[in-house]
Every structure is written in C-alpha cells, then in structure tokens.
Design a protein around this motif. Structure first.
Motif, mmCIF file in Angstrom:
data_model
loop_
_atom_site.group_PDB
_atom_site.id
_atom_site.type_symbol
_atom_site.label_atom_id
_atom_site.label_comp_id
_atom_site.label_asym_id
_atom_site.label_seq_id
_atom_site.Cartn_x
_atom_site.Cartn_y
_atom_site.Cartn_z
ATOM 1 N N CYS A 1 -5.288 19.298 49.866
ATOM 2 C CA CYS A 1 -4.115 20.169 49.668
ATOM 3 C C CYS A 1 -3.453 20.575 50.982
ATOM 4 O O CYS A 1 -2.443 21.277 50.973
ATOM 5 C CB CYS A 1 -4.514 21.413 48.868
ATOM 6 N N HIS B 1 -11.384 21.950 46.520
ATOM 7 C CA HIS B 1 -11.383 20.478 46.483
ATOM 8 C C HIS B 1 -12.693 19.902 46.998
ATOM 9 O O HIS B 1 -12.733 18.777 47.516
ATOM 10 C CB HIS B 1 -10.195 19.950 47.296
ATOM 11 N N CYS C 1 -7.641 21.138 54.825
ATOM 12 C CA CYS C 1 -8.148 20.411 53.664
ATOM 13 C C CYS C 1 -7.418 19.073 53.518
ATOM 14 O O CYS C 1 -6.194 19.014 53.558
ATOM 15 C CB CYS C 1 -7.965 21.250 52.404
HETATM 16 ZN ZN ZN Z 1 -7.829 21.936 49.247
#
Ligand code: ZN
Length: 120
Positions: free
Chosen positions: A96, A117, A93
């Motif tokens: 994060c 996200h 990701c």
């Molecule tokens: Zn994430």
C-alpha cells in the motif's frame, strides 16, 4: 519520523550473526558471491566402503542444506532491507506504500509490509 539508525543497527547485527551461522553450514558459492551453498560438513572420516556411514553423511548433508536454505532466505531479507535504507525506501509497505508500523519493524526490522498486508 522513524529512527532508521536504530533499525539499521539491528539489521547489521542480525546480518553478521547470520553470516557466522552460514559459515558453519556452508560457504559462498565460488561462481556467485551472492549465493551460499551447503557444504557436506566433516568428510575426513567417511568410510566410503561403509553404506551406513555414507547414508549418515547424506542425511547430515540434507539437514545442513535445509538449515542453510533457511538462513540464506533470512540473510537475503536482511540484505534487501539494508538496500532499502540506502535507497531511502525503508519502512514503506510494498503493497500500500504506507508506513510500516514501528512495533512491526521492532519485531522484524526486515519487514516489507505493514500489519494489514502481512500476508501479501
Ligand atoms: Zn500495507
């Protein structure tokens, strides 16, 4: 452990398909091989004296441009995902740095973010 080969295959297939579709509405920009541009379509039968015919052609070109842009955005997402595979950064990701869920990648192998996200 992710089955990267599986996602890579899906990405390559979609990339090929998008490439074919792009060829239908545009061409590779002669001055930038990473860019596509819309082509006006069949211009053979344009009657330049006829305003309606010109307006139709213009409308057609607008439509082709819209389709071309959409395809190109997706094409570039796929290309970026394939580059991440090459760099060993696939499935991480962007927000994060956590692992992207497998079912999310299954739905969109070019996903750059985890479910949390998704809108970042
Ligand atoms: Zn994430």
């Amino acid at each position: 452990m992710k089955n990267i080969e599986h996602f890579k295959e899906a990405l390559l297939m979609e990339k090929k398909q998008l490439g074919e579709e792009l060829k239908g509405v545009g061409r590779i920009n002669p001055s930038n091989p990473n860019d596509w541009e819309a082509t006006p379509g069949d211009t053979q039968d344009i009657d330049t004296e006829d305003e309606n015919s010109l307006a139709d052609k213009f409308e057609e070109f607008e439509e082709r441009s819209a389709v071309e842009t959409e395809l190109e955005v997706r094409f570039n997402e796929i290309k970026a995902a394939l580059e991440r595979i090459e760099k060993g950064e696939y499935g991480i990701c962007r927000v994060c740095q956590g692992e992207i869920e497998d079912d999310r990648l299954e739905a969109n192998p070019a996903a750059e973010t985890c479910k949390e996200h998704i809108n970042n």
